[in-house]
Design a protein around this motif. Structure first.
Motif, mmCIF file in Angstrom:
data_model
loop_
_atom_site.group_PDB
_atom_site.id
_atom_site.type_symbol
_atom_site.label_atom_id
_atom_site.label_comp_id
_atom_site.label_asym_id
_atom_site.label_seq_id
_atom_site.Cartn_x
_atom_site.Cartn_y
_atom_site.Cartn_z
ATOM 1 N N PRO A 19 0.807 -1.261 -0.069
ATOM 2 C CA PRO A 19 0.136 0.157 0.203
ATOM 3 C C PRO A 19 0.985 1.340 -0.139
ATOM 4 N N VAL A 20 0.553 2.223 -0.821
ATOM 5 C CA VAL A 20 1.222 3.507 -0.812
ATOM 6 C C VAL A 20 0.390 4.722 -1.067
ATOM 7 N N ALA A 21 0.822 5.889 -0.879
ATOM 8 C CA ALA A 21 0.201 7.090 -0.776
ATOM 9 C C ALA A 21 0.942 7.912 -1.672
ATOM 10 N N LEU A 22 0.072 8.696 -2.743
ATOM 11 C CA LEU A 22 0.709 9.789 -3.512
ATOM 12 C C LEU A 22 0.512 11.128 -3.095
ATOM 13 N N TYR A 23 1.583 12.030 -2.951
ATOM 14 C CA TYR A 23 1.596 13.314 -2.436
ATOM 15 C C TYR A 23 2.120 14.286 -3.324
ATOM 16 N N SER A 24 1.389 15.482 -3.457
ATOM 17 C CA SER A 24 1.807 16.358 -4.451
ATOM 18 C C SER A 24 3.284 17.025 -3.899
ATOM 19 N N ALA A 25 4.179 17.057 -4.854
ATOM 20 C CA ALA A 25 5.468 17.525 -4.289
ATOM 21 C C ALA A 25 5.904 18.937 -4.379
ATOM 22 N N THR A 26 4.641 19.662 -4.608
ATOM 23 C CA THR A 26 4.877 21.179 -4.711
ATOM 24 C C THR A 26 3.383 21.998 -4.255
ATOM 25 N N SER A 27 3.811 23.052 -3.882
ATOM 26 C CA SER A 27 2.567 23.985 -3.447
ATOM 27 C C SER A 27 2.372 25.328 -4.334
ATOM 28 N N SER A 28 1.140 25.541 -4.383
ATOM 29 C CA SER A 28 0.822 26.591 -5.198
ATOM 30 C C SER A 28 1.635 27.761 -4.852
ATOM 31 N N GLY A 29 2.512 28.341 -5.696
ATOM 32 C CA GLY A 29 3.467 29.451 -5.579
ATOM 33 C C GLY A 29 2.692 30.794 -5.069
ATOM 34 N N GLY A 30 3.474 31.693 -4.338
ATOM 35 C CA GLY A 30 3.088 32.638 -3.991
ATOM 36 C C GLY A 30 1.957 33.078 -2.751
ATOM 37 N N ASP A 31 2.005 34.190 -2.243
ATOM 38 C CA ASP A 31 1.525 34.218 -0.927
ATOM 39 C C ASP A 31 0.397 35.410 -1.154
ATOM 40 N N VAL A 32 0.387 36.277 -2.328
ATOM 41 C CA VAL A 32 -0.442 37.271 -2.388
ATOM 42 C C VAL A 32 -1.710 36.758 -3.365
ATOM 43 N N ARG A 33 -2.891 36.953 -2.704
ATOM 44 C CA ARG A 33 -4.005 36.367 -3.331
ATOM 45 C C ARG A 33 -5.037 37.658 -3.284
ATOM 46 N N PHE A 34 -5.783 37.596 -4.277
ATOM 47 C CA PHE A 34 -6.599 38.861 -4.564
ATOM 48 C C PHE A 34 -8.300 38.201 -4.642
ATOM 49 N N ASN A 35 -9.016 39.179 -3.904
ATOM 50 C CA ASN A 35 -10.535 38.900 -4.074
ATOM 51 C C ASN A 35 -11.149 39.924 -4.828
ATOM 52 N N LEU A 36 -12.343 39.499 -5.621
ATOM 53 C CA LEU A 36 -13.075 40.534 -6.060
ATOM 54 C C LEU A 36 -13.784 41.377 -5.132
ATOM 55 N N ILE A 37 -13.743 42.775 -5.272
ATOM 56 C CA ILE A 37 -14.325 43.574 -4.279
ATOM 57 C C ILE A 37 -15.162 44.725 -4.769
ATOM 58 N N ASN A 38 -16.191 44.979 -4.497
ATOM 59 C CA ASN A 38 -17.092 46.120 -5.049
ATOM 60 C C ASN A 38 -16.773 47.328 -4.404
ATOM 61 N N PRO A 39 -16.099 48.278 -5.137
ATOM 62 C CA PRO A 39 -15.461 49.471 -4.352
ATOM 63 C C PRO A 39 -16.233 50.508 -3.852
ATOM 64 N N GLU A 40 -17.644 50.222 -4.233
ATOM 65 C CA GLU A 40 -18.708 51.136 -3.730
ATOM 66 C C GLU A 40 -19.166 50.874 -2.403
ATOM 67 N N THR A 41 -19.042 49.473 -1.841
ATOM 68 C CA THR A 41 -19.164 48.872 -0.707
ATOM 69 C C THR A 41 -18.372 48.356 0.170
ATOM 70 N N ASN A 42 -17.280 47.836 -0.525
ATOM 71 C CA ASN A 42 -15.853 47.451 0.070
ATOM 72 C C ASN A 42 -16.302 45.980 0.306
ATOM 73 N N ASN A 43 -17.315 45.511 -0.091
ATOM 74 C CA ASN A 43 -17.762 43.994 0.250
ATOM 75 C C ASN A 43 -17.149 43.013 -0.879
ATOM 76 N N ARG A 44 -16.929 41.928 -0.442
ATOM 77 C CA ARG A 44 -16.078 40.861 -1.224
ATOM 78 C C ARG A 44 -17.323 40.309 -2.141
ATOM 79 N N ILE A 45 -17.153 39.898 -3.486
ATOM 80 C CA ILE A 45 -18.147 39.407 -4.278
ATOM 81 C C ILE A 45 -18.114 38.053 -4.352
#
Length: 285
Positions: A19-45
């Motif tokens: 029995p074996v297990a397969l693991y991803s050897a890499t992680s998604s690069g980068g720490d900066v993540r953006f969300n879509l925001i309505n600038p009029e309300t500052n709410n996340r879409i």
């Protein structure tokens, strides 16, 4: 940190199975993540799954559909998809051993770590790993990942096995589709010799710690400046430099100087068009 396996099953070499297990050897690069925001309300879409006829629907009630014609789909539930069982769904069966150099780098895709699933599997896993190590070849096996059967290239790595998924021939484009229009005229040997010496000057070991994502670092600096209420500073656009002669540019590069460039307003003889196109551009200054 406990990693969640991408896949779990068995590794088999002839009559030896564990029995074996397969693991991803890499992680998604980068720490900066953006969300879509309505600038009029500052709410996340929020993205809402919507039927064009009936409106919003619960994601949990959706099924997968395969298009057979325009607006015509064959519907499949998760249970129906899981009912398609290949041996590679649960077993990586090593089929062949090949020299590493025979696998074109175009075919290498995503890396994974393959490890024994539990202490009882370690002995059989170790036997397979060390037998592979002694042969010095790449083992090929298949596995079903994300509703696709993928070919895996396996090689010993430390106390485990490094597994790379390999692209199929249909996924790899022929190089002539892109390179076919490039001239087959040989470059000037003297220029190639200078370029070769420039390469020798820049040669060195590969150290991944020396290469960071400079764009992400700049984004972090921008975010920090905005957080402090500072006005972002627009980066200056590099000025184009007209290189008079490709040979002169190569020689200047070899000597560590600046490439010759046309002075503003100066009357100089125009360089051949081919040379101007081929010459590298350097930042003025």
């Amino acid at each position: 940190m406990a990693y969640r396996p991408t896949w779990q099953g068995h590794l088999r070499l002839s009559l030896v199975t564990c029995p074996v297990a397969l693991y991803s050897a890499t992680s998604s690069g980068g720490d900066v993540r953006f969300n879509l925001i309505n600038p009029e309300t500052n709410n996340r879409i929020r993205m809402v799954t919507t039927d064009p006829d009936t409106g919003p629907v619960e994601r949990s009630s959706l099924v997968k559909g395969y298009a057979v014609a325009k607006d015509e789909y064959i519907l499949l539930t998760d249970e129906e998809i899981k009912s398609v069982k290949l041996e590679s769904t649960k077993t990586i069966d090593i089929e062949r051993f090949v020299p590493e150099e025979e696998i074109d780098r175009l075919y290498w895709d995503n890396p994974y770590y393959l490890a024994p699933a539990g202490a009882l599997a370690e002995e059989a896993f170790g036997v397979i790993r060390e037998a592979m190590r002694s042969e010095g070849k790449i083992a090929l096996g298949r596995v079903v990942l994300s509703t696709r059967e993928r070919l895996l290239a396996l090689e010993p790595r430390d106390r485990g096995i490094l597994a790379y998924s390999l692209r199929t021939r249909d996924e790899v484009r022929a190089s002539r589709e892109v390179f076919g229009a490039i001239t087959d005229q040989a470059p000037d040997p003297a220029m190639v010799d200078i370029a070769r010496r420039i390469i020798e000057q820049k040669a060195g070991p590969f150290d991944p710690d020396q290469f960071v994502d400079r764009y992400e670092e700049a984004l972090k600096a921008l975010i920090a400046a905005k957080q402090k209420g500072q006005k972002p500073v627009r980066a200056a656009e590099p000025e184009d430099t007209d290189v008079v002669d490709l040979m002169a540019a190569l020689r200047a590069s070899l000597e560590g100087g600046a490439a010759p460039r046309r002075r503003t307003g100066a009357k100089t003889q125009a360089a051949p068009a081919k040379a101007r196109r081929a010459a590298p551009r350097r930042k003025a200054g």
